[in-house]
Design a protein around this motif. Structure first.
Motif, mmCIF file in Angstrom:
data_model
loop_
_atom_site.group_PDB
_atom_site.id
_atom_site.type_symbol
_atom_site.label_atom_id
_atom_site.label_comp_id
_atom_site.label_asym_id
_atom_site.label_seq_id
_atom_site.Cartn_x
_atom_site.Cartn_y
_atom_site.Cartn_z
ATOM 1 N N ASP A 14 -9.642 7.135 3.652
ATOM 2 C CA ASP A 14 -8.843 5.998 4.118
ATOM 3 C C ASP A 14 -8.178 6.315 5.455
ATOM 4 O O ASP A 14 -8.117 5.451 6.349
ATOM 5 C CB ASP A 14 -7.770 5.646 3.082
ATOM 6 C CG ASP A 14 -8.368 5.012 1.834
ATOM 7 O OD1 ASP A 14 -9.537 4.572 1.897
ATOM 8 O OD2 ASP A 14 -7.677 4.986 0.790
ATOM 9 N N ASN A 15 -7.669 7.528 5.601
ATOM 10 C CA ASN A 15 -7.033 7.918 6.858
ATOM 11 C C ASN A 15 -8.063 7.939 7.993
ATOM 12 O O ASN A 15 -7.772 7.524 9.125
ATOM 13 C CB ASN A 15 -6.402 9.304 6.695
ATOM 14 C CG ASN A 15 -5.649 9.744 7.936
ATOM 15 O OD1 ASN A 15 -4.549 9.284 8.203
ATOM 16 N ND2 ASN A 15 -6.251 10.646 8.709
ATOM 17 N N ASP A 28 0.833 -1.212 0.000
ATOM 18 C CA ASP A 28 0.000 0.000 0.000
ATOM 19 C C ASP A 28 0.865 1.259 0.000
ATOM 20 O O ASP A 28 0.537 2.253 -0.669
ATOM 21 C CB ASP A 28 -0.921 -0.002 1.231
ATOM 22 C CG ASP A 28 -1.995 -1.086 1.151
ATOM 23 O OD1 ASP A 28 -2.250 -1.564 0.033
ATOM 24 O OD2 ASP A 28 -2.557 -1.451 2.206
ATOM 25 N N ARG A 36 -15.329 2.147 -0.346
ATOM 26 C CA ARG A 36 -14.701 1.861 0.947
ATOM 27 C C ARG A 36 -15.702 1.432 2.008
ATOM 28 O O ARG A 36 -15.384 1.417 3.205
ATOM 29 C CB ARG A 36 -13.936 3.104 1.416
ATOM 30 C CG ARG A 36 -12.622 3.247 0.664
ATOM 31 C CD ARG A 36 -12.188 4.678 0.522
ATOM 32 N NE ARG A 36 -10.930 4.748 -0.222
ATOM 33 C CZ ARG A 36 -10.854 4.664 -1.549
ATOM 34 N NH1 ARG A 36 -11.959 4.517 -2.265
ATOM 35 N NH2 ARG A 36 -9.686 4.709 -2.173
#
Length: 458
Positions: A366-367, A295, A329
């Motif tokens: 994502d964070n 990643d 997501r």
């Protein structure tokens, strides 16, 4: 204000040219004043000559009917040279003038002011002499056949006062002329240097990825060397960025291949290991590290490609874009015990490039998911900020300690990869910079969590 003007090209040229104009104007005023002064003196001298001749004409009638011999007493000569009427007429025309008459070398008619009698001499033509603190100017008219010399004198302060009045009348027009010249000069310089301002505005509107050469045909010939040098610099930067991107792509592919092979072997070994055994746990941890490494390489590749991206602005539905990122997501968030909420106005259309914006929003989401260890809702909101639109992502993670926020943002305002979540935030900030926007980070005030605001350009 003066210091700020002096640092600009227009200001520097303006100040220097204005000084030149002011000096030239003052020199011209000085030359004009000198010419006027000389003309006034010449005219005053001509008036002295005229006054002397007028005085002689008044005496001619007395000479024609009277015999003035040298042995005639002085008082009789005075009475016979000028009658009372002639004397009154002459003094009425110019009371400031004094005169004396020399007959056979003797001062027959002295001036009425005794203090200048010593300064009036038997000398034809012009003469300047002083009496005390005063300066006088005299003219002597010689009549040889009559053995006569007529001298008329006047104080210099009379013509000096006239010269001073003329000088005072010149001051205001000269000052107005300099002021008008200063205004016209400023307007002319601003218009003449508008091409430099256009070039500055053109460069200021470009993003870090717009490295196309400038068009020479739209610039004045004076700026051709500067534009050519800028084009050369842009070409070198474009070449360097291309090489960096090619290197990053090559390095990423070279690293992905062994990591992919290592991941396959780890998965095979993990299947053979007994669940719950020490080897199974060690292999699981190792496989997770390989995934994180893969990643990280993907994120680094994204970061490198953002630097070389070329913007293609188009109308973008922010609500639809955010929905796509959230949908991609949703499963990952569910595993972390988090869910999403989306709020947006009915119409949220922005003129931007969707690719960097999607990368930035994905990195922020994502964070947020990665730090939502305790679950909670990740709020994605589309807002109007004055004249622009923005996306706000708020999570319920631990947030960022205030003393760590400067380190997270980095020295130059970029998130530092060394801090937790820093690489994802670095990608988001770089993507927003490519778009010409900004990324703002702050802790939530209504509880724990972080709020990331992505502001699009106007």
């Amino acid at each position: 204000m003066k210091a700020a003007i002096g640092k600009s090209l227009t200001g520097a040229l303006y100040i220097r040219t204005l000084l030149l104009v002011a000096i030239t104007g003052l020199l011209m005023a000085g030359v004009l004043f000198a010419i006027v002064r000389a003309d006034i003196n010449d005219r005053a001298d001509q008036q002295l000559i005229t006054a002397t001749r007028v005085l002689y004409l008044l005496m001619r009638e007395e000479f024609s009917g009277t015999d003035l011999a040298p042995h005639t007493p002085r008082n009789l000569r005075y009475q016979r040279l000028l009658s009372d009427e002639d004397l009154s007429a002459f003094r009425a025309s110019a009371a400031w003038r004094q005169f004396a008459v020399f007959h056979f070398g003797t001062m027959t008619v002295p001036p009425t002011r005794r203090d200048i009698e010593s300064g009036v001499t038997q000398q034809p033509g012009f003469r300047t002499f002083g009496v005390g603190d005063e300066q006088w100017r005299s003219y002597g008219l010689e009549i040889p056949e009559r053995k006569l010399l007529i001298v008329v004198a006047e104080p210099m302060q009379v013509r000096g006062g006239l010269i001073l009045r003329v000088g005072e009348q010149l001051v205001l027009p000269i000052m107005l002329l300099i002021l008008a010249s200063a205004t016209l000069l400023w307007l002319t310089l601003r218009r003449g240097l508008s091409a430099v301002q256009q070039l500055s505005a053109m460069l200021g509107k470009r993003s870090a990825t717009e490295l196309e050469p400038l068009h020479l045909h739209t610039m004045p010939s004076d700026l051709a060397p500067i534009v050519a040098a800028l084009n050369g610099l842009l070409e070198r930067v474009r070449t360097a960025v291309g090489r960096e991107q090619a290197f990053a792509d090559h390095a990423a592919h070279q690293l992905r291949t062994p990591l992919a092979a290592l991941k396959v072997r780890m998965q095979l070994l993990l299947r053979r290991a007994s669940p719950g055994s020490e080897d199974h746990d060690a292999l699981s941890d190792l496989l997770e590290s390989v995934d994180r490494g893969s990643d990280t390489i993907t994120q680094m590749l994204q970061l490198a490609r953002l630097d070389a991206a070329t913007l293609a602005r188009e109308p973008v539905d922010l609500r639809g874009l955010a929905s796509e990122v959230i949908a991609d997501r949703a499963l990952f968030a569910a595993r972390a015990g988090a869910d999403f909420s989306l709020s947006a106005p009915d119409v949220a259309i922005a003129s931007t490039d969707p690719t960097p914006l999607r990368v930035a929003l994905a990195a922020i989401v994502d964070n947020a998911v990665a730090h939502a260890a305790s679950g909670g809702t990740i709020d994605v909101e589309i807002r109007h900020f004055r004249r622009t639109l923005g996306l706000v992502v708020s999570d319920r993670g631990p947030g960022i300690a205030p003393e760590r926020l400067p380190a997270l943002m980095g020295r130059d305002g970029d998130p530092q990869p060394g801090v937790s979540g820093g690489l994802g935030l670095a990608i988001a900030r770089r993507a927003m910079a490519v778009l010409g926007g900004a990324l703002q980070l702050e802790n939530r005030t209504d509880g724990p969590g972080l709020r990331a605001t992505m502001l699009l350009p106007d």
